[in-house]
Scaffold this active site. Structure first.
Site, PDB file in Angstrom:
ATOM      1  N   ASP A   1      -2.177  10.711  -2.129  1.00 41.50           N
ATOM      2  CA  ASP A   1      -2.541   9.643  -3.065  1.00 41.50           C
ATOM      3  C   ASP A   1      -2.907  10.176  -4.443  1.00 41.50           C
ATOM      4  O   ASP A   1      -2.783   9.471  -5.445  1.00 41.50           O
ATOM      5  CB  ASP A   1      -3.692   8.807  -2.499  1.00 41.50           C
ATOM      6  CG  ASP A   1      -3.190   7.912  -1.374  1.00 41.50           C
ATOM      7  OD1 ASP A   1      -3.076   8.402  -0.240  1.00 41.50           O
ATOM      8  OD2 ASP A   1      -2.852   6.748  -1.660  1.00 41.50           O
TER       9      ASP A   1
ATOM     10  N   LYS B   1      -4.877   9.706   2.906  1.00 40.24           N
ATOM     11  CA  LYS B   1      -5.489   8.823   3.905  1.00 40.24           C
ATOM     12  C   LYS B   1      -6.551   9.564   4.717  1.00 40.24           C
ATOM     13  O   LYS B   1      -6.357  10.708   5.125  1.00 40.24           O
ATOM     14  CB  LYS B   1      -4.379   8.321   4.833  1.00 40.24           C
ATOM     15  CG  LYS B   1      -4.812   7.403   5.944  1.00 40.24           C
ATOM     16  CD  LYS B   1      -5.572   6.194   5.471  1.00 40.24           C
ATOM     17  CE  LYS B   1      -4.844   5.410   4.422  1.00 40.24           C
ATOM     18  NZ  LYS B   1      -5.755   4.604   3.565  1.00 40.24           N
TER      19      LYS B   1
ATOM     20  N   ARG C   1       0.861  -1.189   0.000  1.00 42.03           N
ATOM     21  CA  ARG C   1       0.000   0.000   0.000  1.00 42.03           C
ATOM     22  C   ARG C   1       0.893   1.232   0.000  1.00 42.03           C
ATOM     23  O   ARG C   1       2.121   1.117   0.147  1.00 42.03           O
ATOM     24  CB  ARG C   1      -1.003   0.015   1.147  1.00 42.03           C
ATOM     25  CG  ARG C   1      -0.611  -0.583   2.457  1.00 42.03           C
ATOM     26  CD  ARG C   1       0.544   0.064   3.134  1.00 42.03           C
ATOM     27  NE  ARG C   1       0.352   1.497   3.311  1.00 42.03           N
ATOM     28  CZ  ARG C   1       1.325   2.351   3.525  1.00 42.03           C
ATOM     29  NH1 ARG C   1       2.592   1.962   3.591  1.00 42.03           N
ATOM     30  NH2 ARG C   1       1.100   3.633   3.676  1.00 42.03           N
TER      31      ARG C   1
END
Lengths: 355, 355
Positions: free
Chosen positions: B241, B252, B49
């Protein structure tokens, strides 16, 4: 109704909240305390938690500790003082504990001044403690009745931690307001912050809402801001552990963040708390002692380790929300809008003769 | 250095982050993927991740899927398209995934246009994927070098999630900045948000910092606001991201709350991300797709249930922080202060010819 703290067969019975959630309809995990040390231990280990519940548990615990007493007056006073002191060291932040100890002390002094027998003093202490339990529930029902006026049909409400029946003798403060609103036929949706590290939201509020068949959605604490930004929450309501004279509120860690976020999103932020939660001896929130708890609450879930061994942890159990971020404080005597020194004193002084 | 994603013996090797933390010095939990389906599964289940790590894992995964290929040109194109499409469905938010797929597609089309043999095409794809892995580390080192200028001796820094070596091929973005600052001899203290629900802060960042001997203190996400209010944090740094053309940042879940709190406390809020994280095809954060993940991430820790059965859960994995809350975005090409459409385009267009 869920009963969290009660007296039965010469024991203080607590719904053991460390063991929740359990299956709805299943038997409830009870902790039967047959001596006052067990009650103190239950408070320290969070078997019983929530400011009002801690208060009534301490009152019953003191009464329990004074059940078998000596006739010797000096020894009697010494025993009461010892027990009261031990309870006062069990947890530092919630003022309801100290308030309850004060009520019990006052009853003890009245009874000894009246020259009651030791047995009658013991009985009197139990009566007073039981009154505090009863009054806690009555108080919450009155508080809920006032507070429900702030809830509208169609609201999407966020709550933090557990300020419900489980945090009190029964009924609840913040969740009591929601119970009252439901009884008036109001429909709302409810989001529950899971409330790390002890997960009172996930374990207790989610369970309590299921028990009461109030639909609710669980989120992680870090999701609240993004829910507010997307317009999916329009009101926030929490409980309180101690409220200073100026309206600053100590409550479960994370409450302050929610209040800042609420302000940034123009969302009303309500605090529901009985008058026993106010501490007029403290000017403002800076002076409220904030309990720091064991690192294991953060590094472990049950016995499962979730962080590397040896990592440093900071684990304050509470934070302080300044009065300027609070839209209103809901009490059993009415709603204090824009809480401040003056508005709080006005409500409390009105009540002073009756307490 | 921690290696998160690499190629070894015809397999994609991943540091299995679901199994962290493990004892420092002990053997690392590796996941050896011998076919591309295993790589996709690893991305979906968070074995790997972090936006840059997902990107390079996908690139290596595509190369892996194209190792044994047919000579038939139509079938070859079909296979590439199938693999690329499957990877593109693995996770929706981090744009580095789509960026990496695009790089691989471009390499594939160049190789087929040049009429390479199937074996040579396969070899070329692996070379390009390995270059992406190498470049990711180089990029992070350059990013760290720029970013460390923002860190001062004595800073108290807060980070969220894991934007470290574990989120990249190695070195890290936000934590890369801190690594660089340490190498320059700067001393700072670090707070780590545990980052519910998947606990990347507690499990990964805390472990990575221990591994690197950088002292750090773990907190629950809900404690950040009160830390800021008490003046114990003076800078915040996170990864990203996806960054929209106007500088809005998807990261997040919980990042947005931190940014609002930072603004309220006048604390600089930095985002560290490679240029591959920018998505100029998206005007602003509203258009970034936000992944919602399984409720079990919230209701369970491992196999332990922490919320009552049947409770509704809302579990968005990311949120969007508007550019106005971001003090600067740190990239491998320099720092974008007060990020906005113009400042971002200026930096990226300068770079366009070289990509």
């Amino acid at each position: 109704m869920i009963r969290t703290v009660y007296w039965e067969n010469e024991a203080v019975v607590l719904l053991d909240q460390r063991k929740l959630p359990v299956a709805i309809g299943g038997s409830l995990p009870l902790l039967v305390c047959r001596n006052y040390h067990q009650v103190i231990q239950a408070i320290k280990t969070l078997a019983v938690r929530g400011a009002p519940a801690i208060g009534v548990a301490a009152a019953l615990g003191i009464a329990l500790g004074m059940r078998k007493v000596t006739r010797d007056r000096v020894a009697l006073h010494q025993r009461f003082a010892k027990i009261a002191t031990e309870f006062s060291h069990s947890r530092p932040t919630a003022v309801n504990l100290f308030w309850a100890i004060k009520q019990m002390k006052s009853a003890f002094l009245q009874a000894t001044a009246a020259d009651f027998s030791s047995a009658r003093i013991s009985q009197r202490l139990l009566e007073v403690a039981l009154e505090l339990v009863d009054n806690d529930i009555k108080t919450n029902i009155a508080l809920g009745e006032h507070g429900q006026a702030l809830i509208d049909d169609g609201d999407a409400i966020l709550t933090h931690c557990n300020a419900g029946a489980l945090a009190c003798a029964g009924y609840g403060t913040a969740l009591g307001v929601l119970r009252s609103a439901r009884q008036k036929g109001k429909n709302f949706s409810l989001f529950i912050d899971e409330t790390r590290p002890v997960l009172q939201g996930a374990r207790l509020t989610a369970w309590e809402m299921q028990y009461e068949k109030i639909p609710a959605t669980l989120i992680c604490d870090s999701m609240a801001g993004s829910l507010m930004a997307s317009g999916r929450v329009n009101k926030i309501i929490t409980g309180a552990d101690r409220i200073a004279a100026n309206g600053d509120v100590a409550n479960k860690i994370g409450t302050y963040s929610l209040a800042v976020l609420a302000k940034a999103h123009k969302i009303p932020f309500y605090v529901a708390a009985p008058l026993a939660t106010f501490d007029l001896s403290i000017d403002n929130g800076c002076d409220i002692p904030i309990e720091e708890r064991a690192p294991e609450e953060v590094t472990h879930i049950g016995v499962k380790r979730i962080a590397p061994k040896g990592i440093s942890v900071f684990n304050p159990a509470f934070d302080v929300t300044p009065a300027r971020l609070i839209t209103a404080i809901i009490t059993e005597r009415g709603i204090i809008k824009r809480p401040g020194k003056k508005s709080i004193r006005a409500l409390l002084v009105r009540d002073e003769g009756k307490r």
